[in-house]
Design a protein around this motif. Structure first.
Motif, PDB file in Angstrom:
ATOM      1  N   ILE A   1       0.910  -0.790  -0.006  1.00 52.91           N
ATOM      2  CA  ILE A   1       0.559  -0.402  -0.384  1.00 52.91           C
ATOM      3  C   ILE A   1       0.754   1.507  -0.078  1.00 52.91           C
TER       4      ILE A   1
ATOM      5  N   ASP B   1       2.376   4.504  -0.393  1.00 53.96           N
ATOM      6  CA  ASP B   1       2.333   6.158  -0.413  1.00 53.96           C
ATOM      7  C   ASP B   1       0.560   6.165  -0.368  1.00 53.96           C
ATOM      8  N   LYS B   2      -0.273   5.281   0.422  1.00 55.27           N
ATOM      9  CA  LYS B   2      -1.469   5.054  -0.026  1.00 55.27           C
ATOM     10  C   LYS B   2      -1.807   5.870   1.411  1.00 55.27           C
TER      11      LYS B   2
ATOM     12  N   ALA C   1       2.473   2.679   3.399  1.00 53.14           N
ATOM     13  CA  ALA C   1       1.285   4.123   3.638  1.00 53.14           C
ATOM     14  C   ALA C   1       1.399   4.918   4.647  1.00 53.14           C
TER      15      ALA C   1
ATOM     16  N   ASP D   1      -7.158   6.752   1.021  1.00 45.81           N
ATOM     17  CA  ASP D   1      -7.397   5.822   0.516  1.00 45.81           C
ATOM     18  C   ASP D   1      -7.883   4.602   1.068  1.00 45.81           C
TER      19      ASP D   1
ATOM     20  N   GLN E   1     -12.174   5.480  -5.645  1.00 48.24           N
ATOM     21  CA  GLN E   1     -11.987   5.147  -5.555  1.00 48.24           C
ATOM     22  C   GLN E   1     -11.371   5.166  -3.974  1.00 48.24           C
ATOM     23  N   GLY E   2     -11.262   3.749  -3.065  1.00 50.10           N
ATOM     24  CA  GLY E   2     -11.156   3.907  -2.024  1.00 50.10           C
ATOM     25  C   GLY E   2     -11.089   1.547  -1.153  1.00 50.10           C
TER      26      GLY E   2
ATOM     27  N   SER F   1      -5.606  -3.734   0.030  1.00 46.83           N
ATOM     28  CA  SER F   1      -4.309  -4.086  -0.474  1.00 46.83           C
ATOM     29  C   SER F   1      -5.379  -4.300  -2.364  1.00 46.83           C
ATOM     30  N   ASP F   2      -5.218  -3.422  -2.796  1.00 48.10           N
ATOM     31  CA  ASP F   2      -5.218  -4.208  -4.760  1.00 48.10           C
ATOM     32  C   ASP F   2      -4.867  -5.340  -4.883  1.00 48.10           C
TER      33      ASP F   2
END
Length: 253
Positions: A9, A11-12, A36, A90, A139-140, A233-234
């Motif tokens: 994650i 820089d989120k 993060a 985020d 997004q989030g 996370s993605d």
């Protein structure tokens, strides 16, 4: 603390409620290690200040905003300060909560109201105002803290258990409400975890509950933080509305 150069994650911006101890603290530490930027809130200002100082010494971008999650004004302020400092949100980890022990005979109306205020109203307000910024950004990811008590009845949980049913309900309904707006909403449902709040519970009650976990032990806050990280996370990009048990097999029985 070792910060991963390219974390999951990286820089989120993650807003974590109830961040000063237990699962919230472990999540903040794991998120920091994964790159993060952190906005942390809690009522325990001493513990929060200590944690923030630790992060600052390690070079972690972090702010703290002490707040009461039951206060709409406080939550608005937390979100405002996060946006002012970082420019976006985020990830929200709606973790703040209390764990009262009470059966129906001993529970009071005041205990019910307080628990629902923190565990339910506080989660609702945190989601409401953080999600508004996420929707604006398109997004989030939100991760709520539920519990095995939201799936199975337990002795001595006449107040806490229903509050965690609310947490699971918020998760599922907001997931549907926000799915087409780019915002995912999931929850983790921990079993009995070795946190300061659990340590205050009756020792005999803890022993009996631990014995009901097939793995024969309490979970560690870091183990819950790992599940929260995944959902935030993605890696979980096609998962929303899920309530993930992290319970040593408790609910598999």
């Amino acid at each position: 603390m070792t910060v991963t150069p390219h974390g999951r994650i990286q820089d989120k911006v993650a807003l974590i409620t109830g961040a000063a101890s237990g699962i919230g603290r472990a999540t903040a530490e794991r998120f920091a290690a994964e790159g993060a930027r952190l906005a942390l809130t809690d009522l325990n200002t001493d513990a929060l200040d200590e944690l923030v100082s630790q992060f600052e010494k390690s070079g972690v971008p972090v702010i703290s905003v002490p707040a009461d999650v039951t206060s709409e004004a406080d939550i608005k302020r937390v979100v405002h300060e996060t946006m002012k400092h970082f420019g976006r949100i985020d990830i929200l980890v709606a973790n703040a909560g209390v764990i009262p022990e009470a059966d129906l005979a001993t529970a009071t109306a005041d205990l019910w109201d307080h628990t629902m205020a923190v565990d339910a109203r506080g989660m609702f307000l945190s989601c409401k105002y953080a999600a508004a910024e996420m929707v604006h950004a398109g997004q989030g990811a939100i991760v709520c803290l539920s519990s095995i008590s939201a799936f199975a009845g337990q002795k001595g949980q006449a107040v806490y258990g229903p509050a965690k049913f609310v947490a699971s309900g918020i998760t599922k309904h907001l997931a549907i409400d926000l799915a087409d707006k780019g915002v995912r909403v999931n929850a983790v449902a921990p079993g009995t975890i070795d946190t300061p709040a659990v340590a205050k519970m009756d020792a005999d009650a803890i022993r009996k509950v631990v014995e009901m976990h097939p793995m024969g032990r309490m979970g560690k806050p870091a183990e819950i933080a790992s599940a929260i990280l995944f959902l935030a996370s993605d890696d979980a990009s096609f998962i929303t509305g899920a309530v993930l048990p992290v319970d040593g097999g408790y609910l598999a029985q």
